[in-house]
Design a protein around this motif. Structure first.
Motif, PDB file in Angstrom:
ATOM      1  N   THR A  62       0.841  -1.200   0.000  1.00 49.23           N
ATOM      2  CA  THR A  62       0.000   0.000   0.000  1.00 49.23           C
ATOM      3  C   THR A  62       0.876   1.249   0.000  1.00 49.23           C
ATOM      4  O   THR A  62       0.619   2.205  -0.743  1.00 49.23           O
ATOM      5  N   GLU A  63       1.941   1.228   0.832  1.00 46.75           N
ATOM      6  CA  GLU A  63       2.879   2.357   0.855  1.00 46.75           C
ATOM      7  C   GLU A  63       3.568   2.505  -0.502  1.00 46.75           C
ATOM      8  O   GLU A  63       3.717   3.611  -1.022  1.00 46.75           O
ATOM      9  N   GLN A  64       3.991   1.362  -1.078  1.00 47.62           N
ATOM     10  CA  GLN A  64       4.634   1.403  -2.386  1.00 47.62           C
ATOM     11  C   GLN A  64       3.675   1.931  -3.451  1.00 47.62           C
ATOM     12  O   GLN A  64       4.064   2.679  -4.348  1.00 47.62           O
ATOM     13  N   LEU A  65       2.402   1.526  -3.331  1.00 49.49           N
ATOM     14  CA  LEU A  65       1.399   2.013  -4.277  1.00 49.49           C
ATOM     15  C   LEU A  65       1.260   3.525  -4.162  1.00 49.49           C
ATOM     16  O   LEU A  65       1.196   4.232  -5.173  1.00 49.49           O
ATOM     17  N   ALA A  66       1.221   4.020  -2.923  1.00 54.21           N
ATOM     18  CA  ALA A  66       1.119   5.473  -2.725  1.00 54.21           C
ATOM     19  C   ALA A  66       2.349   6.172  -3.315  1.00 54.21           C
ATOM     20  O   ALA A  66       2.228   7.195  -4.007  1.00 54.21           O
ATOM     21  N   GLU A  67       3.540   5.604  -3.066  1.00 55.53           N
ATOM     22  CA  GLU A  67       4.773   6.175  -3.635  1.00 55.53           C
ATOM     23  C   GLU A  67       4.742   6.104  -5.151  1.00 55.53           C
ATOM     24  O   GLU A  67       5.130   7.058  -5.846  1.00 55.53           O
ATOM     25  N   SER A  68       4.271   4.965  -5.668  1.00 51.22           N
ATOM     26  CA  SER A  68       4.191   4.803  -7.124  1.00 51.22           C
ATOM     27  C   SER A  68       3.224   5.805  -7.734  1.00 51.22           C
ATOM     28  O   SER A  68       3.482   6.365  -8.807  1.00 51.22           O
ATOM     29  N   ARG A  69       2.119   6.052  -7.064  1.00 47.33           N
ATOM     30  CA  ARG A  69       1.164   7.048  -7.564  1.00 47.33           C
ATOM     31  C   ARG A  69       1.797   8.432  -7.570  1.00 47.33           C
ATOM     32  O   ARG A  69       1.618   9.207  -8.510  1.00 47.33           O
ATOM     33  N   THR A  70       2.539   8.735  -6.484  1.00 52.40           N
ATOM     34  CA  THR A  70       3.239  10.024  -6.427  1.00 52.40           C
ATOM     35  C   THR A  70       4.256  10.125  -7.562  1.00 52.40           C
ATOM     36  O   THR A  70       4.342  11.145  -8.257  1.00 52.40           O
ATOM     37  N   GLN A  71       5.039   9.050  -7.762  1.00 54.84           N
ATOM     38  CA  GLN A  71       6.016   9.025  -8.851  1.00 54.84           C
ATOM     39  C   GLN A  71       5.328   9.136 -10.202  1.00 54.84           C
ATOM     40  O   GLN A  71       5.809   9.829 -11.098  1.00 54.84           O
ATOM     41  N   PHE A  72       4.178   8.447 -10.341  1.00 50.48           N
ATOM     42  CA  PHE A  72       3.428   8.513 -11.591  1.00 50.48           C
ATOM     43  C   PHE A  72       2.982   9.946 -11.874  1.00 50.48           C
ATOM     44  O   PHE A  72       3.101  10.441 -12.992  1.00 50.48           O
ATOM     45  N   GLN A  73       2.488  10.609 -10.832  1.00 50.65           N
ATOM     46  CA  GLN A  73       2.065  12.003 -10.993  1.00 50.65           C
ATOM     47  C   GLN A  73       3.266  12.873 -11.375  1.00 50.65           C
ATOM     48  O   GLN A  73       3.175  13.717 -12.269  1.00 50.65           O
ATOM     49  N   GLN A  74       4.399  12.629 -10.703  1.00 46.17           N
ATOM     50  CA  GLN A  74       5.625  13.388 -11.019  1.00 46.17           C
ATOM     51  C   GLN A  74       6.064  13.127 -12.453  1.00 46.17           C
ATOM     52  O   GLN A  74       6.438  14.039 -13.185  1.00 46.17           O
ATOM     53  N   LEU A  75       5.992  11.862 -12.853  1.00 47.24           N
ATOM     54  CA  LEU A  75       6.371  11.512 -14.231  1.00 47.24           C
ATOM     55  C   LEU A  75       5.421  12.156 -15.238  1.00 47.24           C
ATOM     56  O   LEU A  75       5.864  12.596 -16.313  1.00 47.24           O
ATOM     57  N   ASN A  76       4.138  12.207 -14.917  1.00 40.11           N
ATOM     58  CA  ASN A  76       3.187  12.897 -15.796  1.00 40.11           C
ATOM     59  C   ASN A  76       3.540  14.372 -15.927  1.00 40.11           C
ATOM     60  O   ASN A  76       3.509  14.935 -17.024  1.00 40.11           O
ATOM     61  N   ASN A  77       3.888  14.984 -14.776  1.00 33.14           N
ATOM     62  CA  ASN A  77       4.292  16.395 -14.813  1.00 33.14           C
ATOM     63  C   ASN A  77       5.558  16.561 -15.654  1.00 33.14           C
ATOM     64  O   ASN A  77       5.669  17.492 -16.465  1.00 33.14           O
ATOM     65  N   ASP A  78       6.530  15.658 -15.436  1.00 34.48           N
ATOM     66  CA  ASP A  78       7.777  15.712 -16.210  1.00 34.48           C
ATOM     67  C   ASP A  78       7.502  15.501 -17.700  1.00 34.48           C
ATOM     68  O   ASP A  78       8.099  16.161 -18.551  1.00 34.48           O
ATOM     69  N   ALA A  79       6.593  14.573 -18.005  1.00 35.17           N
ATOM     70  CA  ALA A  79       6.254  14.313 -19.408  1.00 35.17           C
ATOM     71  C   ALA A  79       5.638  15.548 -20.047  1.00 35.17           C
ATOM     72  O   ALA A  79       5.951  15.896 -21.191  1.00 35.17           O
ATOM     73  N   THR A  80       4.782  16.235 -19.311  1.00 31.40           N
ATOM     74  CA  THR A  80       4.181  17.472 -19.826  1.00 31.40           C
ATOM     75  C   THR A  80       5.263  18.519 -20.069  1.00 31.40           C
ATOM     76  O   THR A  80       5.279  19.180 -21.120  1.00 31.40           O
ATOM     77  N   ALA A  81       6.171  18.656 -19.086  1.00 33.24           N
ATOM     78  CA  ALA A  81       7.263  19.628 -19.244  1.00 33.24           C
ATOM     79  C   ALA A  81       8.139  19.257 -20.436  1.00 33.24           C
ATOM     80  O   ALA A  81       8.544  20.125 -21.222  1.00 33.24           O
ATOM     81  N   LEU A  82       8.433  17.966 -20.583  1.00 35.50           N
ATOM     82  CA  LEU A  82       9.256  17.517 -21.708  1.00 35.50           C
ATOM     83  C   LEU A  82       8.553  17.744 -23.038  1.00 35.50           C
ATOM     84  O   LEU A  82       9.187  18.102 -24.035  1.00 35.50           O
ATOM     85  N   ALA A  83       7.245  17.538 -23.054  1.00 31.84           N
ATOM     86  CA  ALA A  83       6.490  17.782 -24.288  1.00 31.84           C
ATOM     87  C   ALA A  83       6.575  19.263 -24.670  1.00 31.84           C
ATOM     88  O   ALA A  83       6.750  19.613 -25.842  1.00 31.84           O
ATOM     89  N   ASP A  84       6.468  20.147 -23.655  1.00 32.44           N
ATOM     90  CA  ASP A  84       6.607  21.583 -23.919  1.00 32.44           C
ATOM     91  C   ASP A  84       7.994  21.911 -24.444  1.00 32.44           C
ATOM     92  O   ASP A  84       8.149  22.654 -25.425  1.00 32.44           O
ATOM     93  N   ARG A  85       9.019  21.343 -23.794  1.00 28.67           N
ATOM     94  CA  ARG A  85      10.402  21.573 -24.250  1.00 28.67           C
ATOM     95  C   ARG A  85      10.606  21.041 -25.660  1.00 28.67           C
ATOM     96  O   ARG A  85      11.269  21.667 -26.488  1.00 28.67           O
ATOM     97  N   TYR A  86      10.008  19.876 -25.926  1.00 30.16           N
ATOM     98  CA  TYR A  86      10.145  19.276 -27.260  1.00 30.16           C
ATOM     99  C   TYR A  86       9.538  20.180 -28.319  1.00 30.16           C
ATOM    100  O   TYR A  86      10.119  20.388 -29.380  1.00 30.16           O
ATOM    101  N   SER A  87       8.365  20.745 -28.018  1.00 37.02           N
ATOM    102  CA  SER A  87       7.726  21.629 -29.008  1.00 37.02           C
ATOM    103  C   SER A  87       8.573  22.886 -29.216  1.00 37.02           C
ATOM    104  O   SER A  87       8.718  23.355 -30.355  1.00 37.02           O
ATOM    105  N   ARG A  88       9.161  23.415 -28.118  1.00 41.93           N
ATOM    106  CA  ARG A  88      10.044  24.582 -28.272  1.00 41.93           C
ATOM    107  C   ARG A  88      11.278  24.207 -29.083  1.00 41.93           C
ATOM    108  O   ARG A  88      11.732  24.980 -29.940  1.00 41.93           O
ATOM    109  N   LEU A  89      11.840  23.027 -28.808  1.00 43.45           N
ATOM    110  CA  LEU A  89      13.022  22.575 -29.558  1.00 43.45           C
ATOM    111  C   LEU A  89      12.688  22.360 -31.027  1.00 43.45           C
ATOM    112  O   LEU A  89      13.495  22.668 -31.910  1.00 43.45           O
ATOM    113  N   GLU A  90      11.498  21.841 -31.295  1.00 43.94           N
ATOM    114  CA  GLU A  90      11.074  21.651 -32.683  1.00 43.94           C
ATOM    115  C   GLU A  90      10.998  22.987 -33.397  1.00 43.94           C
ATOM    116  O   GLU A  90      11.444  23.135 -34.530  1.00 43.94           O
ATOM    117  N   LYS A  91      10.448  23.997 -32.702  1.00 41.15           N
ATOM    118  CA  LYS A  91      10.358  25.336 -33.281  1.00 41.15           C
ATOM    119  C   LYS A  91      11.757  25.888 -33.525  1.00 41.15           C
ATOM    120  O   LYS A  91      12.046  26.449 -34.585  1.00 41.15           O
TER     121      LYS A  91
END
Length: 183
Positions: A62-91
């Motif tokens: 259960t603790e690992q699941l909570a940590e995994s959910r937190t990491q998943f949320q962080q990874l989603n945030n990182d993925a969004t940031a990376l997508a923004d950076r990728y679009s800027r890099l493409e431009k």
């Protein structure tokens, strides 16, 4: 009656034997029951231990699941940031590509200008060479004329006439450095 008594004694003997047999069976069954109770108690203790471990594992998971959910949320945030950076890099990449094409066009223009200047340089060098040849020819012609004049002057000086004096003056005028050395 004696017979009955003997028969009763025989029955009593059989009953005693059976009783002893049943008592030994009863003792064996009691021992089996005690052993089964101990085994059952041991199994209950083991099962309780397993249940406790499973509950601990559930809590850990259960603790690992909570940590995994937190990491998943962080990874989603990182993925969004990376997508923004990728679009800027493409431009930026598109901008760089356009700039590179402009530089290539400028380079091609500079190459054409360089080739034109090289042709002009070759023509100028050809002109310089022809002018140097002309200069050489004129210098030789001048030397030849000078030699003729000197020969004429020498002939006049050999004649020793009055004109010779004028020839010496002409010679002095032509070679003022020689005249200064004689003086």
């Amino acid at each position: 009656m004696l017979e009955e008594l003997q028969r009763l004694q025989a029955h009593i003997g059989v009953l005693k034997t059976r009783l002893a047999h049943y008592e030994s069976e009863n003792d064996a069954l009691a021992e089996d029951k005690n052993a089964a109770n101990e085994q059952h108690h041991t199994q209950i203790v083991q099962k309780n231990g397993i249940i406790t471990k499973k509950q601990e594992e559930i809590e850990t998971l259960t603790e690992q699941l909570a940590e995994s959910r937190t990491q998943f949320q962080q990874l989603n945030n990182d993925a969004t940031a990376l997508a923004d950076r990728y679009s800027r890099l493409e431009k930026s990449c598109t901008d760089l590509k356009n700039r590179f094409q402009e530089i290539l066009a400028e380079r091609n223009e500079l190459r054409l200008m360089k080739e034109k200047l090289q042709n002009e340089q070759r023509q100028a060098q050809t002109n310089i060479q022809s002018l140097e040849k002309e200069r050489e020819r004129l210098l030789q012609k001048n030397e030849h004329a000078k030699a003729k004049v000197e020969a004429i002057i020498q002939r006049l000086s050999v004649l020793g006439t009055a004109q010779d004096h004028h020839a010496q003056e002409i010679q002095q005028l032509e070679h003022p450095a020689d005249a200064n050395e004689e003086v």
